[in-house]
Design a protein around this motif. Sequence first.
Motif, mmCIF file in Angstrom:
data_model
loop_
_atom_site.group_PDB
_atom_site.id
_atom_site.type_symbol
_atom_site.label_atom_id
_atom_site.label_comp_id
_atom_site.label_asym_id
_atom_site.label_seq_id
_atom_site.Cartn_x
_atom_site.Cartn_y
_atom_site.Cartn_z
ATOM 1 N N GLU A 1 0.876 -1.175 0.000
ATOM 2 C CA GLU A 1 0.000 0.000 0.000
ATOM 3 C C GLU A 1 0.914 1.225 0.000
ATOM 4 O O GLU A 1 1.026 1.969 0.983
ATOM 5 C CB GLU A 1 -0.908 -0.010 1.230
ATOM 6 N N LEU A 2 1.578 1.432 -1.133
ATOM 7 C CA LEU A 2 2.678 2.390 -1.169
ATOM 8 C C LEU A 2 2.209 3.839 -1.043
ATOM 9 O O LEU A 2 2.875 4.659 -0.401
ATOM 10 C CB LEU A 2 3.484 2.204 -2.452
ATOM 11 N N ASP A 3 1.079 4.180 -1.651
ATOM 12 C CA ASP A 3 0.574 5.548 -1.519
ATOM 13 C C ASP A 3 0.212 5.853 -0.069
ATOM 14 O O ASP A 3 0.526 6.928 0.456
ATOM 15 C CB ASP A 3 -0.648 5.753 -2.416
ATOM 16 N N GLU A 4 -0.463 4.901 0.564
ATOM 17 C CA GLU A 4 -0.837 5.098 1.964
ATOM 18 C C GLU A 4 0.409 5.182 2.832
ATOM 19 O O GLU A 4 0.491 6.021 3.752
ATOM 20 C CB GLU A 4 -1.742 3.956 2.438
ATOM 21 N N ALA A 5 1.381 4.337 2.553
ATOM 22 C CA ALA A 5 2.629 4.368 3.315
ATOM 23 C C ALA A 5 3.318 5.713 3.160
ATOM 24 O O ALA A 5 3.828 6.285 4.136
ATOM 25 C CB ALA A 5 3.552 3.249 2.846
ATOM 26 N N GLN A 6 3.308 6.258 1.941
ATOM 27 C CA GLN A 6 3.940 7.556 1.703
ATOM 28 C C GLN A 6 3.243 8.656 2.499
ATOM 29 O O GLN A 6 3.895 9.519 3.098
ATOM 30 C CB GLN A 6 3.902 7.879 0.215
ATOM 31 N N ARG A 7 1.935 8.636 2.513
ATOM 32 C CA ARG A 7 1.194 9.658 3.276
ATOM 33 C C ARG A 7 1.503 9.544 4.763
ATOM 34 O O ARG A 7 1.658 10.561 5.459
ATOM 35 C CB ARG A 7 -0.311 9.486 3.028
ATOM 36 N N LEU A 8 1.579 8.339 5.262
ATOM 37 C CA LEU A 8 1.878 8.154 6.686
ATOM 38 C C LEU A 8 3.295 8.624 7.013
ATOM 39 O O LEU A 8 3.532 9.226 8.071
ATOM 40 C CB LEU A 8 1.719 6.676 7.056
ATOM 41 N N VAL A 9 4.237 8.378 6.115
ATOM 42 C CA VAL A 9 5.610 8.838 6.335
ATOM 43 C C VAL A 9 5.650 10.361 6.413
ATOM 44 O O VAL A 9 6.245 10.939 7.333
ATOM 45 C CB VAL A 9 6.536 8.332 5.216
ATOM 46 N N GLU A 10 5.030 11.026 5.455
ATOM 47 C CA GLU A 10 5.068 12.492 5.445
ATOM 48 C C GLU A 10 4.348 13.068 6.661
ATOM 49 O O GLU A 10 4.796 14.054 7.248
ATOM 50 C CB GLU A 10 4.441 13.027 4.145
#
Length: 932
Positions: free
Chosen positions: A596-605
């Motif tokens: 879930e790369l998009d979700e992971a990116q949002r959580l990282v930011e």
Amino acid sequence: MSGPLRERGDAHALLVAEVERARTGAGRLVLLRGATGTGRSALLEAAVAHAAGRGLRVLRARCSPGDTAVPFSCVLHLLGPVPEFADEEVGPGQDDRGSAARLWRLLRSYAAQGPVMVAVDDVDLADDASRRWLMEAARRVDRLPLLLVATERSQYDIDPPPTGITHALTPSLVRTHTLAPLSDDTSAELARAAFPEASPGWTADCADAAAGSPLLLHALLDDLAGAPSSTPVPHTCAALYPGSYPAAVSWWLESAGEATAEVARTLAALEQTEGDATVRRERSEARLPSPHRSPAAAGLAALLADACAADPARVSGWLTAMTRLGLLRPGADGRPRYAHPLLRDAVLAGWPAGRRQDAHRAFAQAMLRRGDGVESVARQLLDSAGVGEPWAMRVLRDAVTVAVRAGRTDDAVGYLRRALAEPLTDDLRQRLLTELGSLEYASADAPVGIPRLVEALDLPAEPRDRVRTAIALGTALAGRGEVRTAVEVLRRTEALLPGHLHLTRTLQTASALLSDQDQTVRQDAYRWLAETAERSPELVGASGQALLVRYAATAGDIGAGEAMRRLRTLLEEPADPLAEPFLLGTAAAVAQWADELDEAQRLVERGLASQRPSLLHPMKQALLDTRCDIAAARGDYRTVLAGHPEAARGRRCGIPGNADAHALTALVETGRTAEARALADTFDLRDAPDSWELNRFLYARGVLRFTEGDVAGALHDFLECGRRQSARAVLSPVVTPWRTAAAECRLALGNPREALALAEEELRLARVWNTPRTVGRALRVLSRATRGRRGLELGDEAVAVLRDSPAEAELVASLLAQGFQLTASGERARGRDHLREAAERAERLGSARLLAHANQALRTAGARRTTPAHTGSGSLTGSERRIAELAVQGRTNMEIAALLHVARRTVETHLTSAYRKLGIRRRGELRAALER
């Protein structure tokens, strides 16, 4: 003309002509004007020698400040040595007018005997009566064989000088000549005459330090006598002996007056604080500045005037005058600076430290009133003593924030160290020490940072501040391999916080996270966390439960869907600000594993945005690692390699980090094997402490060794990675798929049975986690180990599974493997199709390694690529262009998927491919790239 009269030929010619004129009975006053050190006295001495040689009787006097109180002191110095006038004395009580008349008659009778030259040096220092007498004499010498020659200091000072002797004389009665500074070329020639072996650069440096002043040049050459010209011209007076140069500069300042000296030294102090930013002029550039004053120069004048309580107009005029003289030269920003660092240091020499500190404080206040940026003000406070006023602390803390956000950690450390010199309460000191220790550790000054954090933890503080300090100290200790000590620090702090459940939970979560660096400590920490969560879930909180989800995922106990369901539920719960980063970072890592790369990116930011950049926190690095994991999962090798140098600067104790492992893999994939080998050889892993980063690096090094043909070495790395992972209870292939990698090594070494066992175990664990990436990879290797019809079926399944996945590199590898097997089994047409697709996808991915394998396989199969390699807008497929155009319109991936009736992962795959072809890295660049 040589010696002291270089560039003084016109002045000397004037004096020679006036001597001849006086011999004919027509006298005149000649006034030689010039700034301090421009050679007025030397020129007067030459004129005296010439006049004496031509038969003139010479009367000489040199005025000094001590004679100004005695009327006619200068005139008496002129006439006193003459025997005929020895009995003529003038006292303070006598009538000035009568005395002047008597002295004039004496001088006139002396001139009647033959031509006379009256030479007065530094007439600006003469007493008032003598000055008036000389002006009257100038009115009467035009019909006498009497030449008056006087030198006068005409330098612009902050305090206006007294009126010159020529202000009441008509131009016909006086010839005035102003001495200009020496040119750089002449100064360099004089330096070369003293040091014949010197290089042009060295003599030019001497010319800059002399700043057009013969006085300073000769003083500098005296100090450098005996020193080899191969050594650079020093930047500090401490390197000069016997000190003629600083003495000359000191004399120049004393002659300029106290107000001018204050401004000159304050300017030097300001420039020194800002660093040696003097910009060398081009040798062909004119000395004189542009007549238009730059805004920078005008702003500097106002600032100096404010700091020194001086007249702004006088300060502005002084800056202009000193620039024209060459002592100051415009920098790249147009602001005047001292011509050489040595000159600046000499100006500051002898100025007490307390005065310098006062000047910097005055500058800081003046800049603050002017509205300058906080960092400009803070830089002045760095060199001042403690101010003890609220504005100073506010400026320093704001400057820390600005520097940290700009990534200038060293500057932020300097501001915090200075802030500690201010009067502070214990709680404020505690917070500053925590911030300073965190930044010192982050700037690779760990030996200093950890004691700061220990000191902060011992000071009285609010519970939340104490927790922040404990987490920062624990992070620093764990980063140095002292995991047990780090956990112990957190537990001791926890014992001091009875009644603060949310803070206690945060400390427990931090302990569990830091324990990841040591497998023994990790087992104890997670055992306690699991037992507590089973009895009283509220005691571990959402962040602790998230860690347990992550633990279960790595242990192979739950699947990706269940893990994400649990984490999304936890993310909906209210979170304490101190604990939220742990929850976000953990969820981001699991989301990345779940593809879930998009979700992971949002959580990282989101997690990084919640961090205080100036404080150490274990989740900050974890979030950065996950960001790197996401780029690697997408096959975005460019991003991985672009971020590696910055990550490598933060590496400690020679231990490889997560970014090193991904960079190693990216270098291999992009065909830069030699660079990958150089990176791998950077680390000696024999004594490296246990950590998950080490395991990941072992896996990456195994990939490199396999690519280099060292299959046995690669197998060793993969098995060692697996042994270490298993010891940490990390069984799932979500982090490092070491079993499939080892299985491929076994196949290459001719051990299919052992390869089969490894691949079957990997598939079993992959189906538990159940993402296309893990399952497809396991199926691919299992198909190669199985072979035959069953192997082909498994290979087809691997390709089918991975087509609905963002794991483009895994799909390419599966297409290659299946293409090989199909070709070998006689299905050459279908096999070639797989190989061609693999080649095209590898090219879009940017994987030189996979592309080389695909092209070699095509040649072996007797086929070739149906389309040439190409990139750019024209290379996009119809689907890629349609999806890219919708993205440019502002559509999200979910909206595009719904419009085109495809899976969201398909949209991600096509966009990733489009980015690579277009040579861009982010969505915002799509419009311009498509237009190109």
